[in-house]
Design an enzyme around this catalytic site. Structure first.
Site, PDB file in Angstrom:
ATOM      1  N   ILE A 202      13.214  33.729  81.524  1.00 36.49           N
ATOM      2  CA  ILE A 202      14.807  33.600  81.458  1.00 36.49           C
ATOM      3  C   ILE A 202      15.084  34.507  82.806  1.00 36.49           C
ATOM      4  O   ILE A 202      14.602  35.702  82.771  1.00 36.49           O
ATOM      5  CB  ILE A 202      15.448  34.140  80.486  1.00 36.49           C
ATOM      6  CG1 ILE A 202      15.055  33.501  79.018  1.00 36.49           C
ATOM      7  CG2 ILE A 202      17.073  33.736  80.663  1.00 36.49           C
ATOM      8  CD1 ILE A 202      15.383  32.026  78.668  1.00 36.49           C
ATOM      9  N   LYS A 203      15.928  33.870  83.712  1.00 36.80           N
ATOM     10  CA  LYS A 203      16.151  34.751  84.831  1.00 36.80           C
ATOM     11  C   LYS A 203      17.902  34.987  84.318  1.00 36.80           C
ATOM     12  O   LYS A 203      18.563  33.877  84.372  1.00 36.80           O
ATOM     13  CB  LYS A 203      16.075  33.929  86.183  1.00 36.80           C
ATOM     14  CG  LYS A 203      16.730  34.888  87.365  1.00 36.80           C
ATOM     15  CD  LYS A 203      16.465  34.028  88.646  1.00 36.80           C
ATOM     16  CE  LYS A 203      17.308  34.630  89.890  1.00 36.80           C
ATOM     17  NZ  LYS A 203      16.939  33.818  91.007  1.00 36.80           N
ATOM     18  N   THR A 204      18.301  36.131  84.612  1.00 37.32           N
ATOM     19  CA  THR A 204      19.568  36.413  84.162  1.00 37.32           C
ATOM     20  C   THR A 204      20.223  37.580  84.835  1.00 37.32           C
ATOM     21  O   THR A 204      19.563  38.248  85.650  1.00 37.32           O
ATOM     22  CB  THR A 204      19.854  36.722  82.846  1.00 37.32           C
ATOM     23  OG1 THR A 204      21.323  36.503  82.434  1.00 37.32           O
ATOM     24  CG2 THR A 204      19.573  38.203  82.112  1.00 37.32           C
TER      25      THR A 204
END
EC number: 2.3.1.245
Length: 291
Positions: A202-204
């Site tokens: 996940i990129k956040t």
């Protein structure tokens, strides 16, 4: 072909030493198949469990934005200093030399521009092409709370299903819906939904309050987006805070290629992520490297 008489019986079987089963320790990825774990091991340094990605996929909706006018001139010199390259297949084929030999995360969503509703995206890459390009993962936006939330989640599901067949990880990139506040509550929701759909990374965004809760509630590795250009010291502080609170790396673009000294900035970010340097120490490195 060897003659049967030439084959010697093995003797050194070390019967007193059982074969070791070496666990795959990347968060939440222990049950994946060998091919997917191998790709993830190229993205995340096996010694540190972390990664520094260089994102220059912005052109898929922004066009030739500042710093990305000429990938071959502005970005190519940075390749050797990154762990991973994140780009579109068009740029990969036309600009990135195959001999670069860096793992690639391919942008796999698109079909819209900055002039329209960004959340209205489609899958823009076949898994066959991702495999053909020897990528290590594919990436797509997920817009929780937006008008096209449902479609963006379907895009993620489609990529995860296709990726599982060929051992290709999927990275979900959390976009922010128009009516949602960028806070811990929102990103906890967005990252958890993306992980529940089966994405492996996940990129956040980093948030100052409650980021450690976002990481704790997400069962797979989180890497932070660099976001808008910040002063170098502030960007390094954001990196350090994120890593200190459990992030597995960074995926930075503008804070690298829009810096006056991008190579020095890359080295400073690497120091934070892989060598546990504080923001102060990393900034000192940046200042010394830019000379």
């Amino acid at each position: 072909m060897a003659d049967l008489d030439d084959i010697k019986d093995g003797k050194d079987f070390r019967t007193d030493q059982p074969q070791k089963n070496i666990p795959f320790t990347l968060k939440g990825c222990g049950a994946l198949d060998w091919g997917m774990q191998s790709r993830l091991s190229r993205i995340f340094n096996p010694k540190t469990g972390k990664t520094v990605m260089l994102a220059f996929d912005h052109g898929y909706f922004q066009g030739p934005t500042t710093g990305l006018e000429r990938i071959d001139i502005n970005i190519a010199p940075l390749f050797e200093h990154a762990d991973v390259l994140m780009c579109t297949r068009g740029i990969l084929r036309s600009v990135v030399p195959p001999a670069t030999n860096k793992p690639v995360v391919l942008r796999a969503s698109g079909a819209n521009s900055i002039l329209a509703e960004l959340s209205n995206e489609a899958v823009a890459l076949s898994m066959d092409d991702a495999v053909r390009l020897n990528s290590c993962a594919v990436a797509a936006q997920v817009y929780i709370g937006s008008e096209y939330e449902h479609q963006s989640i379907k895009n993620i599901i489609q990529l995860v299903d296709a990726g599982m067949k060929v051992g290709m990880p999927t990275m979900a990139v959390t976009g922010v819906g128009k009516d949602m506040v960028r806070d811990q509550r929102y990103f906890s929701l967005a990252t958890r939904i993306a992980a529940e759909m089966g994405t492996q990374i996940i990129k956040t965004y980093y948030v100052e309050k409650g980021f450690e809760r976002i990481v704790a509630g997400c069962p797979v590795p989180i890497v932070i987006a660099g976001g808008k250009k910040l002063p170098e010291r502030e960007a390094l502080e954001m990196c350090w805070q994120a890593i200190d609170q459990g992030a597995s790396g960074v995926d930075m673009g503008r804070n690298i290629f829009q810096s006056d000294h991008p190579v020095a900035m890359m080295k400073a970010v690497q120091a934070v992520v892989h060598h546990n340097e504080t923001a102060d120490r990393a900034y000192e490195l940046y200042l010394s490297e830019k000379q």
